[in-house]
Structure formats: structure tokens, C-alpha cells
Design a protein around this motif. Structure first.
Motif, PDB file in Angstrom:
ATOM      1  N   ALA A  85       0.776  -1.158  -0.115  1.00  0.00           N
ATOM      2  CA  ALA A  85      -0.019  -0.077   0.028  1.00  0.00           C
ATOM      3  C   ALA A  85       0.612   1.323  -0.040  1.00  0.00           C
ATOM      4  CB  ALA A  85      -0.917   0.106   1.274  1.00  0.00           C
ATOM      5  N   LYS A  86       0.410   2.392  -0.702  1.00  0.00           N
ATOM      6  CA  LYS A  86       1.102   3.480  -0.830  1.00  0.00           C
ATOM      7  C   LYS A  86       0.201   4.547  -0.111  1.00  0.00           C
ATOM      8  CE  LYS A  86       2.375   7.062  -3.706  1.00  0.00           C
ATOM      9  NZ  LYS A  86       1.979   7.866  -5.010  1.00  0.00           N
ATOM     10  N   LEU A  87       0.797   5.213   0.875  1.00  0.00           N
ATOM     11  CA  LEU A  87       0.115   6.279   1.686  1.00  0.00           C
ATOM     12  C   LEU A  87       0.183   7.614   0.798  1.00  0.00           C
ATOM     13  CD1 LEU A  87      -1.115   7.102   4.382  1.00  0.00           C
ATOM     14  CD2 LEU A  87       1.303   7.568   5.111  1.00  0.00           C
ATOM     15  N   ASP A  88      -1.317   7.864   0.433  1.00  0.00           N
ATOM     16  CA  ASP A  88      -1.218   9.141  -0.332  1.00  0.00           C
ATOM     17  C   ASP A  88      -1.418  10.216   0.546  1.00  0.00           C
ATOM     18  OD1 ASP A  88      -1.065   7.631  -2.801  1.00  0.00           O
ATOM     19  OD2 ASP A  88      -3.347   7.226  -2.650  1.00  0.00           O
ATOM     20  N   LYS A  89      -2.235  10.206   1.593  1.00  0.00           N
ATOM     21  CA  LYS A  89      -2.475  11.524   2.343  1.00  0.00           C
ATOM     22  C   LYS A  89      -2.665  11.006   3.827  1.00  0.00           C
ATOM     23  CE  LYS A  89      -4.434  14.934  -1.051  1.00  0.00           C
ATOM     24  NZ  LYS A  89      -5.700  15.491  -1.020  1.00  0.00           N
ATOM     25  N   ALA A  90      -2.209  11.883   4.670  1.00  0.00           N
ATOM     26  CA  ALA A  90      -2.407  11.454   6.190  1.00  0.00           C
ATOM     27  C   ALA A  90      -3.180  12.613   6.934  1.00  0.00           C
ATOM     28  CB  ALA A  90      -1.189  10.974   6.670  1.00  0.00           C
ATOM     29  N   PHE A  91      -4.214  12.295   7.668  1.00  0.00           N
ATOM     30  CA  PHE A  91      -4.609  13.413   8.187  1.00  0.00           C
ATOM     31  C   PHE A  91      -4.671  12.691   9.869  1.00  0.00           C
ATOM     32  CE2 PHE A  91      -6.496  13.276   4.130  1.00  0.00           C
ATOM     33  CZ  PHE A  91      -6.655  14.498   3.912  1.00  0.00           C
ATOM     34  N   VAL A  92      -4.766  13.816  10.817  1.00  0.00           N
ATOM     35  CA  VAL A  92      -4.963  13.395  12.238  1.00  0.00           C
ATOM     36  C   VAL A  92      -6.089  14.153  12.919  1.00  0.00           C
ATOM     37  CG1 VAL A  92      -2.868  15.055  12.841  1.00  0.00           C
ATOM     38  CG2 VAL A  92      -3.546  12.951  14.368  1.00  0.00           C
ATOM     39  N   ASN A  93      -6.546  14.011  14.221  1.00  0.00           N
ATOM     40  CA  ASN A  93      -7.472  14.866  15.012  1.00  0.00           C
ATOM     41  C   ASN A  93      -6.756  15.086  16.343  1.00  0.00           C
ATOM     42  OD1 ASN A  93      -7.803  12.527  16.302  1.00  0.00           O
ATOM     43  ND2 ASN A  93     -10.022  12.113  15.635  1.00  0.00           N
ATOM     44  N   GLU A  94      -7.805  15.710  17.070  1.00  0.00           N
ATOM     45  CA  GLU A  94      -7.240  16.005  18.549  1.00  0.00           C
ATOM     46  C   GLU A  94      -7.060  14.778  19.519  1.00  0.00           C
ATOM     47  OE1 GLU A  94     -11.605  16.430  18.505  1.00  0.00           O
ATOM     48  OE2 GLU A  94     -10.075  17.603  17.406  1.00  0.00           O
ATOM     49  N   LYS A  95      -7.674  13.543  18.905  1.00  0.00           N
ATOM     50  CA  LYS A  95      -7.503  12.459  19.669  1.00  0.00           C
ATOM     51  C   LYS A  95      -6.462  11.649  19.271  1.00  0.00           C
ATOM     52  CE  LYS A  95     -12.680  11.888  20.425  1.00  0.00           C
ATOM     53  NZ  LYS A  95     -13.576  10.854  20.223  1.00  0.00           N
ATOM     54  N   LYS A  96      -5.710  12.028  18.393  1.00  0.00           N
ATOM     55  CA  LYS A  96      -4.391  11.211  17.582  1.00  0.00           C
ATOM     56  C   LYS A  96      -4.901  10.229  17.041  1.00  0.00           C
ATOM     57  CE  LYS A  96      -1.071  14.035  19.234  1.00  0.00           C
ATOM     58  NZ  LYS A  96      -0.651  15.129  18.445  1.00  0.00           N
ATOM     59  N   GLU A  97      -5.894  10.288  16.439  1.00  0.00           N
ATOM     60  CA  GLU A  97      -6.559   9.231  15.402  1.00  0.00           C
ATOM     61  C   GLU A  97      -6.041   9.820  13.864  1.00  0.00           C
ATOM     62  OE1 GLU A  97     -10.539   7.772  18.125  1.00  0.00           O
ATOM     63  OE2 GLU A  97     -10.635   9.403  16.523  1.00  0.00           O
ATOM     64  N   TYR A  98      -5.640   8.647  13.418  1.00  0.00           N
ATOM     65  CA  TYR A  98      -5.282   9.026  12.106  1.00  0.00           C
ATOM     66  C   TYR A  98      -6.173   8.594  10.858  1.00  0.00           C
ATOM     67  CZ  TYR A  98      -0.762  10.352  13.911  1.00  0.00           C
ATOM     68  OH  TYR A  98       0.117  10.937  14.936  1.00  0.00           O
ATOM     69  N   LYS A  99      -6.418   9.378  10.002  1.00  0.00           N
ATOM     70  CA  LYS A  99      -7.185   8.869   8.730  1.00  0.00           C
ATOM     71  C   LYS A  99      -6.019   9.030   7.604  1.00  0.00           C
ATOM     72  CE  LYS A  99     -10.636  11.216   5.455  1.00  0.00           C
ATOM     73  NZ  LYS A  99     -11.512  12.257   5.323  1.00  0.00           N
ATOM     74  N   LEU A 100      -6.138   7.924   6.934  1.00  0.00           N
ATOM     75  CA  LEU A 100      -5.059   7.586   5.847  1.00  0.00           C
ATOM     76  C   LEU A 100      -5.887   7.269   4.641  1.00  0.00           C
ATOM     77  CD1 LEU A 100      -3.141   4.903   8.140  1.00  0.00           C
ATOM     78  CD2 LEU A 100      -2.541   7.312   7.861  1.00  0.00           C
ATOM     79  N   GLU A 101      -5.573   7.747   3.667  1.00  0.00           N
ATOM     80  CA  GLU A 101      -6.029   7.528   2.276  1.00  0.00           C
ATOM     81  C   GLU A 101      -4.913   7.074   1.827  1.00  0.00           C
ATOM     82  OE1 GLU A 101      -7.122  11.204   0.255  1.00  0.00           O
ATOM     83  OE2 GLU A 101      -8.733  11.865   1.786  1.00  0.00           O
ATOM     84  N   ILE A 102      -5.103   5.610   1.208  1.00  0.00           N
ATOM     85  CA  ILE A 102      -4.016   4.787   0.837  1.00  0.00           C
ATOM     86  C   ILE A 102      -4.638   4.356  -0.721  1.00  0.00           C
ATOM     87  CG2 ILE A 102      -3.498   4.037   2.912  1.00  0.00           C
ATOM     88  CD1 ILE A 102      -4.942   1.348   2.410  1.00  0.00           C
ATOM     89  N   SER A 103      -3.497   3.854  -1.507  1.00  0.00           N
ATOM     90  CA  SER A 103      -3.907   3.250  -2.905  1.00  0.00           C
ATOM     91  C   SER A 103      -3.020   1.745  -2.869  1.00  0.00           C
ATOM     92  CB  SER A 103      -3.367   3.908  -3.880  1.00  0.00           C
ATOM     93  OG  SER A 103      -1.910   4.653  -3.861  1.00  0.00           O
TER      94      SER A 103
END
Length: 98
Positions: free
Chosen positions: A61-79
Motif C-alpha cells: 500500500a502507498k500512503l497518499d495522504k494522512a490526517f490526524v485529529n485531536e484524539k491522535k486518530e489517523y485518517k489514511l488515504e491509501i492506494s
């Protein structure tokens, strides 16, 4: 004459039962986002535990974009190949279902 007046009252009374008011209820739809606000971060800012979990669960998997919130949870857009997906992880690399 009584029969005529009585029959007129019955006819008018039966017509009034069909003239009931039709009420329509308007439903207000409120959309509440279950996801917290995420801010985009650099791929280098993603913890090693999350990167390891990503490579274990999705080899190649290639990590395209990464996002984080204040709870330190990560949203990862992968391909992976020609398919794209969005996955969620906590700071320790545990997958979240959102």
C-alpha cells in the motif's frame, strides 16, 4: 318533510367525514458527523506503529495522504495498485471502525 330534512342531514354528515384535514409532517433531518475534524499532516509525521500496521494489513500500500485529529486518530488515504481506500487508525496502529 321530516324525512327530507333528516336525509339531507345524513348526506351532509357523511360528506363531512371525508373532508378531514390532511396533515403532513415535515421532518427535519440533522446530520451529525461522527468523525472529528482532521487536519492534514505530512506522511513523515505518521507514527511508525501506524506505518507498520498499514504495511502488515495492506502489503504494497502507498500512503497518499494522512490526517490526524485531536484524539491522535489517523485518517489514511491509501492506494493499493489501482484501488484507493480510506482507513482509520489510532496512534498505536490499531484499526478503527468509523
Amino acid at each position: 318533510m321530516k324525512k327530507l330534512i333528516l336525509s339531507a342531514i345524513i348526506v351532509l354528515g357523511s360528506l363531512s367525514t371525508y373532508a378531514s384535514m390532511s396533515t403532513t409532517s415535515e421532518q427535519a433531518m440533522t446530520v451529525v458527523s461522527a468523525q472529528a475534524e482532521y487536519t492534514e499532516v505530512n506522511a513523515d509525521a505518521v507514527p511508525p506503529a501506524v506505518k507498520t500496521a498499514l504495511q502488515t494489513a495492506y502489503p504494497g500500500a502507498k500512503l497518499d495522504k494522512a490526517f490526524v485529529n485531536e484524539k491522535k486518530e489517523y485518517k489514511l488515504e491509501i492506494s493499493v495498485g489501482d484501488q484507493k481506500a480510506t482507513v482509520f487508525s489510532d496512534v498505536n496502529g490499531n484499526w478503527l471502525k468509523i
